[in-house]
Design a protein around this motif. Structure first.
Motif, short mmCIF file in Angstrom:
data_model
loop_
_atom_site.label_atom_id
_atom_site.label_comp_id
_atom_site.label_asym_id
_atom_site.label_seq_id
_atom_site.Cartn_x
_atom_site.Cartn_y
_atom_site.Cartn_z
N SER A 61 0.80 -1.22 0.00
CA SER A 61 0.00 0.00 0.00
C SER A 61 0.84 1.27 0.00
N ASP A 62 2.10 1.16 0.41
CA ASP A 62 2.93 2.37 0.48
C ASP A 62 4.41 1.99 0.46
N ILE A 63 5.22 2.83 -0.15
CA ILE A 63 6.67 2.68 -0.14
C ILE A 63 7.23 3.73 0.81
N LEU A 64 7.95 3.31 1.83
CA LEU A 64 8.50 4.25 2.80
C LEU A 64 9.69 4.99 2.19
N PRO A 65 9.97 6.21 2.67
CA PRO A 65 11.07 7.00 2.09
C PRO A 65 12.39 6.23 2.08
N ARG A 66 13.11 6.32 0.96
CA ARG A 66 14.39 5.62 0.81
C ARG A 66 15.52 6.45 1.42
N GLN A 67 16.39 5.78 2.14
CA GLN A 67 17.60 6.43 2.68
C GLN A 67 18.55 6.76 1.54
N ASN A 68 18.67 5.86 0.59
CA ASN A 68 19.51 6.06 -0.59
C ASN A 68 19.18 4.96 -1.59
N TYR A 69 19.80 5.04 -2.74
CA TYR A 69 19.67 3.97 -3.73
C TYR A 69 20.74 4.13 -4.80
N VAL A 70 20.99 3.03 -5.53
CA VAL A 70 21.86 3.08 -6.70
C VAL A 70 20.96 2.97 -7.92
#
Length: 307
Positions: A61-70
């Motif tokens: 239902s929701d994607i939590l805020p990402r700390q980082n990503y490549v």
């Protein structure tokens, strides 16, 4: 429920919650969002999910805020991007001198992506058992001389031959979420099998005809480590297109250039041919490696670099 995505198959996701692993799918609204991602959810994402009635599956239902990503440019859809993995503590790039060859340009593009999110990166030179001759010695010397002074750790291994790989990596991986990436055929799956035997990844020989790697990992997947932390394995990458970085800020992600920022004659200096450019002066004086500066120009001009 809250959980972390541990495997993506494109349409379904395995999500690790506190008590179980749940097969989950997306709500339709994510597919309609104009975010220009080939994968709206990536392995490593933390998500909210709801169990479906009378089923063992769930809906995200929701994607939590990402700390980082490549992230990199999508090779299939123009103007789209692909998140390789998210919420990382560090990234390992497995490189080889041959079968297949990892170019310095590819390494630099990967490092720019990790630098943009302040993700520490480690270079793992694999297939050391195949390294012989003056050409191999020169290539290996370049890797050490270029990247170690910049703060990147360089490890030499033979994933196929060595028996103490797990011990060698224990201190490096303990308690951290680590992305493992590289071209197809560099030995990522063999290395993963040594570090996480239960992963039971399939490996294949590199095609002798094309000298290109054969994809053995179809989907990204997260594997828990015995001593805490996890490894995120991803399909082999043929090329690494830089995204989300403006021309004026590209030099910020080259550590050897970053130290001289603000010292050029012009505030908007892009370090190409401007008068009074301190970065160019440092290149000419030998303080910045010419290979790295060449990579910088190639990325700036969106040119391929197979050096």
């Amino acid at each position: 429920m809250k959980g972390r995505v541990i495997k993506s198959t494109g349409s379904w996701y395995l999500v690790q919650t506190e008590g179980e692993v749940v097969a989950s799918r997306l709500k339709g609204k994510f597919k309609q969002d104009d975010i220009k991602l080939t994968n709206p959810i990536a392995v490593g994402d933390w998500v909210e999910l709801e169990k479906e009635i009378n089923q063992e599956t769930a809906v995200i239902s929701d994607i939590l805020p990402r700390q980082n990503y490549v992230i990199r440019k999508s090779t299939r859809k123009q103007h789209f991007s692909h998140i390789i993995a998210s919420n990382l503590d560090q990234a390992i790039l497995v490189i080889t001198m041959k079968s297949p060859r990892t170019s310095l340009g590819f390494i630099d593009r990967f490092l720019v992506s990790t630098e943009s999110f302040r993700i520490p990166a480690i270079l793992v030179v694999n297939k050391m058992d195949q390294m012989s001759g003056e050409k191999a010695d020169d290539w290996l010397l370049d890797i050490h001389e270029i990247y170690e002074p910049l703060g990147y750790q360089v490890l030499e291994v033979s994933a196929l031959k060595e028996e103490n790989l797990k011990e060698k990596f224990d201190s490096v991986l303990a308690g951290k979420s680590t992305l493992i990436s590289g071209h197809s055929g560099v030995g990522k799956s063999t290395l993963l099998n040594a570090l996480v035997p239960e992963a039971a990844q399939h490996t294949k020989e590199v095609s002798g005809f094309t000298s290109k790697g054969v994809h053995t990992t179809t989907f990204a997947e997260l594997f828990a480590l015995e001593n805490g932390g996890d490894l995120i394995d991803t399909p082999g990458i043929k090329e690494f297109g830089i995204l989300e970085i403006e021309d004026y800020e590209l030099s910020h992600y080259f550590p050897e250039m970053r130290k001289y920022l603000g010292q050029c004659k012009y505030n908007n200096c892009q370090h190409v041919n401007e008068p009074g450019c301190v970065v160019i002066e440092k290149v000419e004086a030998g303080y910045i490696h010419p290979y790295r500066y060449e990579s910088y120009l190639n990325i700036l001009n969106e040119e391929d670099d197979y050096r």
